[in-house]
Design an enzyme around this catalytic site. Structure first.
Site, mmCIF file in Angstrom:
data_model
loop_
_atom_site.group_PDB
_atom_site.id
_atom_site.type_symbol
_atom_site.label_atom_id
_atom_site.label_comp_id
_atom_site.label_asym_id
_atom_site.label_seq_id
_atom_site.Cartn_x
_atom_site.Cartn_y
_atom_site.Cartn_z
ATOM 1 N N HIS A 94 -19.992 40.359 10.826
ATOM 2 C CA HIS A 94 -21.267 40.651 11.500
ATOM 3 C C HIS A 94 -21.659 42.095 11.180
ATOM 4 O O HIS A 94 -20.808 42.975 11.083
ATOM 5 C CB HIS A 94 -21.111 40.445 13.007
ATOM 6 C CG HIS A 94 -22.416 40.477 13.726
ATOM 7 N ND1 HIS A 94 -23.054 41.658 14.038
ATOM 8 C CD2 HIS A 94 -23.231 39.481 14.157
ATOM 9 C CE1 HIS A 94 -24.203 41.380 14.645
ATOM 10 N NE2 HIS A 94 -24.335 40.055 14.725
ATOM 11 N N GLU A 166 -28.412 37.362 7.994
ATOM 12 C CA GLU A 166 -28.963 38.163 9.083
ATOM 13 C C GLU A 166 -29.392 39.523 8.529
ATOM 14 O O GLU A 166 -28.573 40.456 8.470
ATOM 15 C CB GLU A 166 -27.902 38.391 10.163
ATOM 16 C CG GLU A 166 -27.376 37.123 10.784
ATOM 17 C CD GLU A 166 -26.842 37.378 12.188
ATOM 18 O OE1 GLU A 166 -27.372 36.763 13.099
ATOM 19 O OE2 GLU A 166 -25.948 38.204 12.353
HETATM 20 C C1 PEP Z 1 -26.912 38.689 15.999
HETATM 21 O O1 PEP Z 1 -26.408 39.668 16.522
HETATM 22 O O2 PEP Z 1 -26.242 37.935 15.302
HETATM 23 C C2 PEP Z 1 -28.348 38.469 16.218
HETATM 24 C C3 PEP Z 1 -28.985 37.643 15.438
HETATM 25 O O3 PEP Z 1 -28.887 39.168 17.271
HETATM 26 P P1 PEP Z 1 -30.390 39.060 17.820
HETATM 27 O O4 PEP Z 1 -30.750 37.612 17.910
HETATM 28 O O5 PEP Z 1 -30.338 39.718 19.162
HETATM 29 O O6 PEP Z 1 -31.253 39.789 16.843
#
Ligand code: PEP
Length: 271
Positions: A94, A166
């Site tokens: 992450h 992400e």
């Molecule tokens: C995450 O931390 O994996 C994430 C997607 O957070 P958020 O949805 O709060 O942006």
């Protein structure tokens, strides 16, 4: 048809009692759907109590992190081996771990291998920073993260894992800019084709790709409908049972309508 995944990353929020309150609400609100797998990633201390309270017909558990050695003198760490009987999934790489805890490409690779060695499924997170995006480096960064993390795995191991794209600039804790679904599709496509080149068509087709970055009940469907998107990793909004249940429902409706379309296509072909 692949099962969609909606995973909630609680991060370092909710103590054991608060986690248990949320789980009770989720147990009541979420309807089990065969086509959507719902995963919760509470803090480490909550995993055991939540595992006892959770409706296992509706949810699977994930850990947010683990250390790549199976055992030893590593004060404060928890190994994948220790998580084996408790969770199905472990989030690996992450961006908060890469940034705040200096996890390198190689650390992430070692963690992916430790997960697979312990028969746990990694949810590998990849994504570029705002600066890398501005410098047009998204493709290179994501390609490097994916290829390093998956090194030494077999095609079958890759096929069974989950990769979450992400972009760091879109995560709520890092600014939470709203991404354009078309841009996300391009990167998901890149990840799938990169896996195809390295591990073949079957792995590329079967590996589940998630999107994560400030997803909420209003924006979820726009990402979940993307051709290469198999689900979502939800951070902030996974702490709100209305929002999280709504996102799961959106996934379910999309899966149902895609099933109907495929059924109709099949009938048209047969006639
Ligand atoms: C995450 O931390 O994996 C994430 C997607 O957070 P958020 O949805 O709060 O942006």
């Amino acid at each position: 048809m692949k099962r969609m995944m909606i995973a909630g990353n609680w991060k370092m929020h909710l103590n054991v009692h608060e986690g248990s309150v949320l789980v009770k609400r989720l147990n009541d609100h979420i309807i089990p759907h065969h086509s959507v797998e719902v995963v919760l990633a509470p803090s480490l201390v909550s995993l055991q109590p939540i595992s006892q309270e959770l409706d296992h017909r509706k949810f699977r558990l994930a850990a947010q992190n683990a250390f790549y050695k199976d055992e030893g003198a590593y004060t404060g760490e928890v190994s994948f081996t220790m998580l084996r009987d408790l969770v199905h999934y472990v989030i690996v790489g992450h961006s908060e771990r890469r940034i705040y805890f200096n996890e390198t490409l190689e650390t992430v690779r070692d963690k992916v291998q430790a997960a697979v060695r312990n028969e746990l499924t990694p949810i590998l997170c990849v994504g570029e920073t705002k600066q890398e995006r501005a410098a047009n480096e998204t493709r290179r960064v994501v390609h490097d993260q994916v290829t390093t993390a998956l090194a030494n795995l077999t095609a079958e191991e890759v096929e069974n894992m989950v990769i979450a794209y992400e972009p760091i600039w879109a995560i709520s804790t890092f600014g939470g800019e709203i991404s354009k679904p078309d841009d996300i599709q391009k990167v998901l496509e890149l990840i799938r084709s990169c896996i195809g080149e390295l591990y073949g068509d079957q792995a590329a087709k079967q590996v589940r790709l998630l999107y994560g970055g400030s997803i909420n009940a209003d924006t979820a469907a726009g990402y979940l409908a993307l051709p290469d998107c198999d689900g979502a990793l939800v951070g902030g909004k996974s702490l709100n049972y209305h929002q999280f249940s709504d996102i799961v429902e959106k996934a379910y409706h999309l899966q149902s309508s895609q099933r109907r379309t495929r059924g109709q296509d099949r009938k048209t072909e047969e006639n």
